[in-house]
Design a protein around this motif. Structure first.
Motif, mmCIF file in Angstrom:
data_model
loop_
_atom_site.group_PDB
_atom_site.id
_atom_site.type_symbol
_atom_site.label_atom_id
_atom_site.label_comp_id
_atom_site.label_asym_id
_atom_site.label_seq_id
_atom_site.Cartn_x
_atom_site.Cartn_y
_atom_site.Cartn_z
ATOM 1 N N TYR A 1 0.839 -1.202 0.000
ATOM 2 C CA TYR A 1 0.000 0.000 0.000
ATOM 3 C C TYR A 1 0.873 1.250 0.000
ATOM 4 O O TYR A 1 0.593 2.218 -0.700
ATOM 5 N N ILE A 2 1.920 1.225 0.812
ATOM 6 C CA ILE A 2 2.812 2.387 0.921
ATOM 7 C C ILE A 2 3.542 2.639 -0.397
ATOM 8 O O ILE A 2 3.585 3.756 -0.907
ATOM 9 N N LYS A 3 4.107 1.581 -0.962
ATOM 10 C CA LYS A 3 4.939 1.721 -2.167
ATOM 11 C C LYS A 3 4.128 2.164 -3.385
ATOM 12 O O LYS A 3 4.605 2.942 -4.208
ATOM 13 N N ARG A 4 2.912 1.661 -3.489
ATOM 14 C CA ARG A 4 2.083 1.867 -4.680
ATOM 15 C C ARG A 4 1.946 3.337 -5.062
ATOM 16 O O ARG A 4 1.998 3.697 -6.227
ATOM 17 N N HIS A 5 1.748 4.196 -4.063
ATOM 18 C CA HIS A 5 1.491 5.613 -4.359
ATOM 19 C C HIS A 5 2.619 6.531 -3.901
ATOM 20 O O HIS A 5 2.446 7.743 -3.835
ATOM 21 N N MET A 6 3.772 5.954 -3.583
ATOM 22 C CA MET A 6 4.866 6.768 -3.050
ATOM 23 C C MET A 6 5.486 7.644 -4.137
ATOM 24 O O MET A 6 5.922 7.147 -5.171
ATOM 25 N N PRO A 7 5.582 8.953 -3.888
ATOM 26 C CA PRO A 7 6.224 9.836 -4.865
ATOM 27 C C PRO A 7 7.743 9.626 -4.873
ATOM 28 O O PRO A 7 8.302 8.982 -3.984
ATOM 29 N N ASP A 8 8.411 10.184 -5.890
ATOM 30 C CA ASP A 8 9.859 10.026 -5.988
ATOM 31 C C ASP A 8 10.599 10.821 -4.925
ATOM 32 O O ASP A 8 11.712 10.475 -4.559
ATOM 33 N N GLU A 9 9.992 11.895 -4.439
ATOM 34 C CA GLU A 9 10.644 12.754 -3.447
ATOM 35 C C GLU A 9 10.120 12.446 -2.042
ATOM 36 O O GLU A 9 8.981 12.752 -1.727
ATOM 37 N N MET A 10 10.953 11.775 -1.245
ATOM 38 C CA MET A 10 10.574 11.431 0.136
ATOM 39 C C MET A 10 11.697 11.830 1.101
ATOM 40 O O MET A 10 11.872 11.225 2.158
ATOM 41 N N ARG A 11 12.441 12.880 0.729
ATOM 42 C CA ARG A 11 13.628 13.261 1.505
ATOM 43 C C ARG A 11 13.302 13.542 2.970
ATOM 44 O O ARG A 11 12.381 14.294 3.266
ATOM 45 N N GLY A 12 14.064 12.892 3.853
ATOM 46 C CA GLY A 12 13.946 13.173 5.286
ATOM 47 C C GLY A 12 12.778 12.485 5.974
ATOM 48 O O GLY A 12 12.565 12.665 7.173
ATOM 49 N N LYS A 13 11.994 11.683 5.227
ATOM 50 C CA LYS A 13 10.815 11.052 5.836
ATOM 51 C C LYS A 13 11.158 9.658 6.382
ATOM 52 O O LYS A 13 12.208 9.099 6.074
ATOM 53 N N MET A 14 10.241 9.120 7.209
ATOM 54 C CA MET A 14 10.433 7.793 7.795
ATOM 55 C C MET A 14 9.322 6.856 7.314
ATOM 56 O O MET A 14 8.208 7.310 7.034
ATOM 57 N N VAL A 15 9.642 5.573 7.262
ATOM 58 C CA VAL A 15 8.664 4.550 6.880
ATOM 59 C C VAL A 15 8.671 3.464 7.952
ATOM 60 O O VAL A 15 9.724 2.944 8.314
ATOM 61 N N LEU A 16 7.472 3.154 8.469
ATOM 62 C CA LEU A 16 7.286 2.086 9.467
ATOM 63 C C LEU A 16 6.420 1.014 8.816
ATOM 64 O O LEU A 16 5.248 1.246 8.511
ATOM 65 N N THR A 17 7.011 -0.155 8.558
ATOM 66 C CA THR A 17 6.274 -1.179 7.813
ATOM 67 C C THR A 17 6.708 -2.574 8.255
ATOM 68 O O THR A 17 7.331 -2.730 9.291
ATOM 69 N N ASN A 18 6.350 -3.588 7.454
ATOM 70 C CA ASN A 18 6.664 -4.963 7.841
ATOM 71 C C ASN A 18 7.607 -5.642 6.859
ATOM 72 O O ASN A 18 8.783 -5.810 7.137
ATOM 73 N N THR A 19 7.124 -6.021 5.676
ATOM 74 C CA THR A 19 7.898 -6.891 4.776
ATOM 75 C C THR A 19 8.690 -6.094 3.763
ATOM 76 O O THR A 19 8.105 -5.515 2.860
ATOM 77 N N THR A 20 10.019 -6.094 3.877
ATOM 78 C CA THR A 20 10.829 -5.404 2.877
ATOM 79 C C THR A 20 12.008 -6.275 2.475
ATOM 80 O O THR A 20 12.615 -6.935 3.298
ATOM 81 N N THR A 21 12.292 -6.263 1.176
ATOM 82 C CA THR A 21 13.457 -6.977 0.642
ATOM 83 C C THR A 21 14.603 -5.973 0.478
ATOM 84 O O THR A 21 14.416 -4.766 0.644
#
Length: 300
Positions: free
Chosen positions: A211-231
């Motif tokens: 859900y997070i990745k699907r709509h993520m813009p290219d510019e996310m400088r300085g932001k944090m992501v809290l999630t579960n499954t990542t490769t």
């Protein structure tokens, strides 16, 4: 002899992996098998594994959605669970409800929640996390209308979201699952559109990775992501976009974090039966499961 846990996922098979770990003195093989969105293939695979493995996790689909203490069963997921007669089948919701709620409290030393704007694209998928963020004093945007239904209606009230969930979930859980959540190749397709502005507003984006990745813009400088499954590929994707910090609620094993469904199936395999909330908390403590923090830009 090693315990064997398999996550049968409606997601892409190219994310498949196998690792062997030792936990609480037991060898456990953790395996993920994607079916590329093919529901019938997932049904057949679960029936085939039944009685041959110690626990099965459902990936890329929820069995239960929660809201304010009420549990709603997704009809399609129930069919998958019923394909196994002997082996326990879990979807990770029991662990989400406990592990992710606890993660918010454990991160309080690192994140000043009261001064943090959080985007939670799907709160009904992660109601325990939604409640924990609310209790921690974060300003949360619950994105269920925006991301699941495509309606530009940001919600900031947990109690209002809960009331809506009581009305909508009995209906939504009866729909074909692919209408509610991207499966197979759709998980790989990005849709950067008007919804990206809600990422710009947030300091931290939390919840389900697809859900997070699907709509993520290219510019996310300085932001944090809290999630579960990542490769490792997902970590590179976040680093390229300037994400400052990735926090996973499940531990990283061989370069990737496994989904809550895999970790819940692992605990069920160790216990030899399905567990209740208090027992999940006990196992979380025994295994020392804590959020894992990756500072992405420092490593670059």
């Amino acid at each position: 002899m090693a315990k064997h846990v398999v996550s049968v996922s409606l997601g892409a098979s190219r994310r498949d992996s196998v690792v062997q770990v030792e936990l609480l003195g037991e060898e456990v093989v953790l395996e993920r098998r994607g079916t590329d969105g093919d529901f019938q293939k997932a049904l057949r695979l679960i029936a085939e594994l039944d009685g041959k493995v110690d626990a099965i996790g459902l990936g890329g689909i929820d069995l239960y959605l929660w809201a304010g203490g009420r549990r709603y069963t997704i009809r399609d997921a129930k069919r998958l669970k019923e394909a196994a007669r002997k082996t326990p089948v879990v979807d990770g919701s029991g662990l989400k409800h406990t592990l992710e709620r606890r993660a918010v409290a454990q991160l309080a030393g690192l994140i000043d929640w009261k001064n943090t704007k959080v985007l939670l694209p799907s709160a009904v998928d992660r109601f325990g996390l939604a409640e924990a963020l609310h209790e921690a004093g974060a300003k949360v945007l619950y994105g269920d209308f925006i991301f699941a239904l495509g309606l530009p209606i940001p919600l900031y009230s947990l109690s209002f979201l809960q009331k809506l969930a009581f009305v909508l979930l009995p209906v939504l859980t009866q729909l074909p699952f692919q209408l509610l959540y991207p499966t197979g190749e759709k998980q790989e397709k990005r849709a950067v559109d008007w919804r990206s502005r809600y990422y710009t507003w947030a300091d931290l984006v939390a919840g389900d990775w697809h859900y997070i990745k699907r709509h993520m813009p290219d510019e996310m400088r300085g932001k944090m992501v809290l999630t579960n499954t990542t490769t490792e590929e997902d970590v590179a994707f976040l680093r390229e976009r300037g994400v400052k910090r990735l926090i996973t609620t499940t531990p990283r094993l061989n370069g990737r974090s496994f989904g809550t469904n895999v970790m819940e199936a692992l605990l069920v395999a160790l216990a030899g039966r399905e567990l209740g909330e208090e027992e999940y908390l006990r196992y979380i403590d025994l295994l020392g499961l804590r959020p894992q923090v990756l500072d992405l830009q420092e490593e670059a």
